[in-house]
Write a protein that holds these residues in place. Sequence first.
Motif, PDB file in Angstrom:
ATOM      1  N   PRO A  73      44.357  34.751  29.873  1.00 47.39           N
ATOM      2  CA  PRO A  73      44.570  33.494  30.594  1.00 47.39           C
ATOM      3  C   PRO A  73      44.246  33.679  32.072  1.00 47.39           C
ATOM      4  O   PRO A  73      44.382  34.770  32.621  1.00 47.39           O
ATOM      5  N   CYS A  74      43.789  32.593  32.705  1.00 46.19           N
ATOM      6  CA  CYS A  74      43.443  32.675  34.124  1.00 46.19           C
ATOM      7  C   CYS A  74      43.539  31.296  34.756  1.00 46.19           C
ATOM      8  O   CYS A  74      43.719  30.296  34.072  1.00 46.19           O
ATOM      9  N   LYS A  75      43.432  31.264  36.054  1.00 46.44           N
ATOM     10  CA  LYS A  75      43.364  30.018  36.799  1.00 46.44           C
ATOM     11  C   LYS A  75      41.914  29.796  37.199  1.00 46.44           C
ATOM     12  O   LYS A  75      41.191  30.737  37.476  1.00 46.44           O
ATOM     13  N   ALA A  76      41.485  28.515  37.207  1.00 44.06           N
ATOM     14  CA  ALA A  76      40.107  28.202  37.542  1.00 44.06           C
ATOM     15  C   ALA A  76      40.054  26.895  38.332  1.00 44.06           C
ATOM     16  O   ALA A  76      40.886  26.009  38.121  1.00 44.06           O
ATOM     17  N   PRO A  77      39.093  26.763  39.241  1.00 41.22           N
ATOM     18  CA  PRO A  77      38.942  25.499  39.967  1.00 41.22           C
ATOM     19  C   PRO A  77      38.256  24.452  39.086  1.00 41.22           C
ATOM     20  O   PRO A  77      37.459  24.789  38.208  1.00 41.22           O
TER      21      PRO A  77
END
Length: 96
Positions: A73-77
């Motif tokens: 899992p990750c954060k993305a713009p």
Amino acid sequence: MTKQDLSNIVARRTGIFADVCKSIIEEAFDQIAVSLAEGENYYHRGFGTFAVVDRKAKTARNLSTGEKIYLPPCKAPKFIPSKMLTAAVKGGENEQ
């Protein structure tokens, strides 16, 4: 359109020197990036929203080898255009 093109257009319309416009544009985008890195969204009325979204973990495939790959899992713009921007692009209008 490039950053240089944008700064030249803003300079002509405002009467400010192009190099000053370029540094203002760079600083504005730098601050938007800092805001996103801190997990905050940036709202620009009439243009759209730059948001940070959480991406779930998933299994992908390496196209060259066919091997399965685990993506954590990750954060993305993410950019979400406003209704005005969407209408201008679909209708071919130049909103100013």
